[in-house]
Scaffold this motif. Structure first.
Motif: not given
Ligand code: GDP
Ligand code: MG
Length: 439
Positions: A392-420
């Motif tokens: 739900k939050r990801r959807k809100r973020i996508a709308a807020g940034s004008g990007r689509d949810v897939m892109e938000v998901n990808r970023l979070i995935k990249q962040y988690k990968q980097t963090s790991t």
């Protein structure tokens, strides 16, 4: 130690921001510098407008003044306008690559033909043919022949009594016969642009379908060079510009106006009469020359370097403390972006290249802007704890940034990968150190 680092960091980011007064003061000086460098009034205004937008509220680095920070912002803008990266000579898929040289009389066309041919021979072992299509001045043909002799490069000519279009046609046949990989067509110029000249050039263009139409302009002529570029571009559609006589005392503002007006890249600059006096055009060097504030720029660069180092240290500490959050991720992406392709970086860290996800972190300028927008749309809590990021939050973020949810998901995935990845690196280091101490 951590406290001290935090303190330093606060000091750096708390140095202040550029306000309207800073901007007004600095811009007055910068406007004068641009005009003095032969940048047109129109372009000067546009640059001023763009810089004002960018500079207001921008951070001022520790150890430099707002003025100096603004000079840096202007410099970056000028570099951007001029294309940011060096452009090279286009190559045709099939030989020969045909380069049509155009420009006013005395601009340096014939000299530029010699310089470019020399460069291609030396750097690429090329086999160019030079065609003498300036039939209006016998001396012009001799000049090209002399250059050919010096370079040991063939010159095709038919004297002065033949239609230049005919000469070019026959010259091209010769090039095919001889397997020349480049053909340079040295054309006539006039003191001013006239119909007849343009018409002749158009006929040569139609006949040869050149890969490049290079306009040669004299940087010393300032605003005239800009008008010439616009006229030739409107009539012929030029593909690149050679800016000559930069060894003179001009600051070269014409480069900026030409690029801004025509959108055509400046490809080479002439820096003297000798055949070796040709340089690839570097927008950043030109920007600093136009501004004429090189000492300030190196000061800012030094401050920037110190700042980057500080940020890197801060990041290292966060990794160590295991609280590398999404803000840090964006900051790290920013650093990586500055350093160049991540592949290269990854290769430099032993062991890292084998880790899953290590080379997935690849992105361009635009991607980065999008990533930044996405993270900006998160709440501070979310940035600190990615586990809060429910669908739900990801959807809100996508709308807020004008990007689509897939892109938000990808970023979070990249962040988690980097963090790991960082955790692993961290543990790897520790492991190594433990072993060292054990041994
Ligand atoms: P064209 O009429 O366009 O073919 O011009 P030329 O190639 O004959 O050059 C005209 C004059 O400008 C010659 O004296 C060249 O030596 C000189 N010239 C060309 N390029 C440069 C340059 O980059 N720097 C300087 N100082 N002189 C140049
Ligand atoms: Mg000439």
């Amino acid at each position: 130690l951590t406290e001290r680092l935090k303190e330093t960091f606060k000091k750096i980011s708390g140095k202040g921001r550029i306000n309207q007064t800073d901007l007004d003061n600095a811009m007055r000086e910068i406007r004068a510098a641009l005009l003095e460098a032969d940048v047109s009034l129109k372009v000067t205004r546009e640059i001023t407008r763009r810089v004002s937008e960018k500079a207001i509220g921008a951070d001022v680095l520790e150890s430099i003044t707002p003025d100096q920070q603004i000079v840096k912002i202007v410099n970056d803008e000028l570099t951007d306008v001029m294309g940011a990266e060096a452009a090279s000579l286009n190559k045709s898929k099939h030989i020969p690559t045909i380069v049509l040289m155009v420009g006013l009389q005395g601009a340096g066309k014939t000299t530029a033909v010699g310089k470019l041919a020399r460069k291609l021979v030396e750097e690429n072992n090329a086999r160019p043919l030079l065609i003498a299509a300036d039939v209006y001045r016998p001396a012009a043909i001799d000049q090209l022949k002399t250059l050919g002799k010096t370079l040991n490069v063939p010159v095709y000519d038919e004297g002065t009594d033949v239609d230049p279009v005919e000469i070019v046609k026959n010259g091209l046949e010769k090039a095919h016969e001889n397997n020349n990989d480049y053909v340079f067509i040295d054309t006539a110029g006039r003191l001013t642009i006239d119909e007849e000249l343009m018409d002749e050039l158009k006929r040569i263009k139609d006949l040869t379908q050149p890969t490049e139409i290079l306009l040669v302009v004299d940087a010393m002529t300032g605003q005239t060079a800009v008008d010439v570029a616009n006229d030739f571009n409107d009539a012929l559609g030029i593909t690149g510009v050679v800016l000559t006589k930069l060894d003179g005392d001009t600051r070269g503002g014409a480069a900026l106006s030409i690029r801004y007006d025509t959108g055509v890249p400046i490809k080479f600059v002439g820096t003297g009469e000798k055949l070796s006096d040709l340089d690839v055009f570097y927008p950043d060097r030109m920007a600093s020359r136009i501004l004429g504030m090189g000492d300030i720029l190196s000061l800012v660069e030094k401050a920037q370097h110190q700042y980057d180092e500080q940020q890197a240290q801060d990041l290292a500490r966060k990794i160590q403390e295991n609280n590398f959050d999404l803000d840090d991720f964006i900051e790290q992406m920013n650093q990586v972006q500055k350093m160049g392709p991540v592949d290269e970086l990854v290769k430099m860290v032993p062991g890292l290249s084998n880790m899953p996800g290590a080379s997935n972190i690849q992105f361009g300028d635009k991607d980065f802007a999008h990533m930044r927008a996405i993270v900006s749309s998160m709440t501070p809590d979310e940035r600190m704890d990615a586990n809060l990021l429910t669908p739900k939050r990801r959807k809100r973020i996508a709308a807020g940034s004008g990007r689509d949810v897939m892109e938000v998901n990808r970023l979070i995935k990249q962040y988690k990968q980097t963090s790991t990845l960082m955790n692993k690196m961290q543990k790897g280091n520790m492991g190594g150190m433990d072993q060292m101490f054990a041994g």
